[in-house]
Scaffold this active site. Structure first.
Site, PDB file in Angstrom:
ATOM      1  CD  GLU A   6      30.474 -50.755 -46.519  1.00 29.12           C
ATOM      2  OE1 GLU A   6      30.332 -50.571 -45.291  1.00 29.12           O
ATOM      3  OE2 GLU A   6      29.516 -51.002 -47.283  1.00 29.12           O
ATOM      4  CD  GLU A 137      28.441 -53.809 -50.848  1.00 26.85           C
ATOM      5  OE1 GLU A 137      27.591 -52.989 -50.411  1.00 26.85           O
ATOM      6  OE2 GLU A 137      29.190 -54.464 -50.100  1.00 26.85           O
TER       7      GLU A 137
END
Length: 219
Positions: A6, A137
């Site tokens: 991220e 994800e």
């Protein structure tokens, strides 16, 4: 292998691409020439910004040491239904996408399928750039009725476009508490609906398990 989890608030996407390029060169130089390398973008590598925010274009420029991009191909293999088309390091875009209001994966309810604002633009770009992505994800509330509908439809879309979207990973299971907002952990020994109806139910539903690279995702 994933380069970073991220990344976000990066001032310059071109500088980020330079860092990714340096990491890829170091990985190849260390002898890791058969592992898949996942390339994340800016904005938490979220699908809604991956194309519009410039991550896709910047990461498309990542090359091999000789300047080629041939090893951006992948094929089918046993465990993940993928094998590598060559013994060089395949580089695949690493994309997250959640279906809650701000795509953050912090709410137990879903308000969208993510198709029009994330998955379709991503697929369109992948087709035009001859690249592939892994949705590493995605998820939603384990028993929310809108999540059950939207997540299942999103997975159907990804499976229908499995020439470009290599696969998807449901978040989250393992050692998470059942009280965690996106838990897919069995509750009192019973699997949660989102797992049984969507993630387990849609697993293996891609267009092709086998295929040959045709320069346009997979045919």
């Amino acid at each position: 292998m994933g380069l970073m989890n991220e990344p976000h608030d990066i001032p310059s996407i071109s500088d980020w691409a330079g860092s990714v390029q340096a990491a890829v060169m170091a990985i190849l130089g260390a002898g890791a020439t058969s592992q898949m390398t996942l390339l994340p973008g800016n904005d938490y590598t979220g699908g809604t910004q991956f194309v519009s925010g410039g991550s896709g274009a910047a990461l498309t420029a990542i090359t091999n040491p000789d300047g080629s991009t041939d090893n951006l191909r992948t094929s089918n293999a046993p465990a993940l239904k993928l094998i590598f088309a060559q013994l060089t390091n395949p580089k695949v875009f690493d994309v997250y996408q959640y279906l809650d209001p701000d795509s953050s994966g912090t709410h137990a309810y879903c308000v969208k399928k993510g198709i029009s604002d994330a998955f379709q633009p991503l697929v369109t770009y992948l087709q035009s750039a001859n690249r592939q992505a892994l949705i590493s994800e995605t998820g939603g509330g384990s028993s929310d009725s809108c999540c059950l509908q939207n997540m299942c439809e999103a997975l159907d879309f990804m499976n229908e476009n499995s020439k470009c979207i290599l696969g998807w990973v449901g978040w989250a299971t393992g050692s998470f508490q059942t009280s965690y907002v996106l838990s897919l952990v069995p509750s009192r020994g019973i699997d949660v609906p989102l797992l049984t109806q969507c993630f387990a139910g849609k697993f293996g539903g891609g267009q092709r398990v086998r295929g040959e690279w045709d320069g346009y995702c997979w045919e």
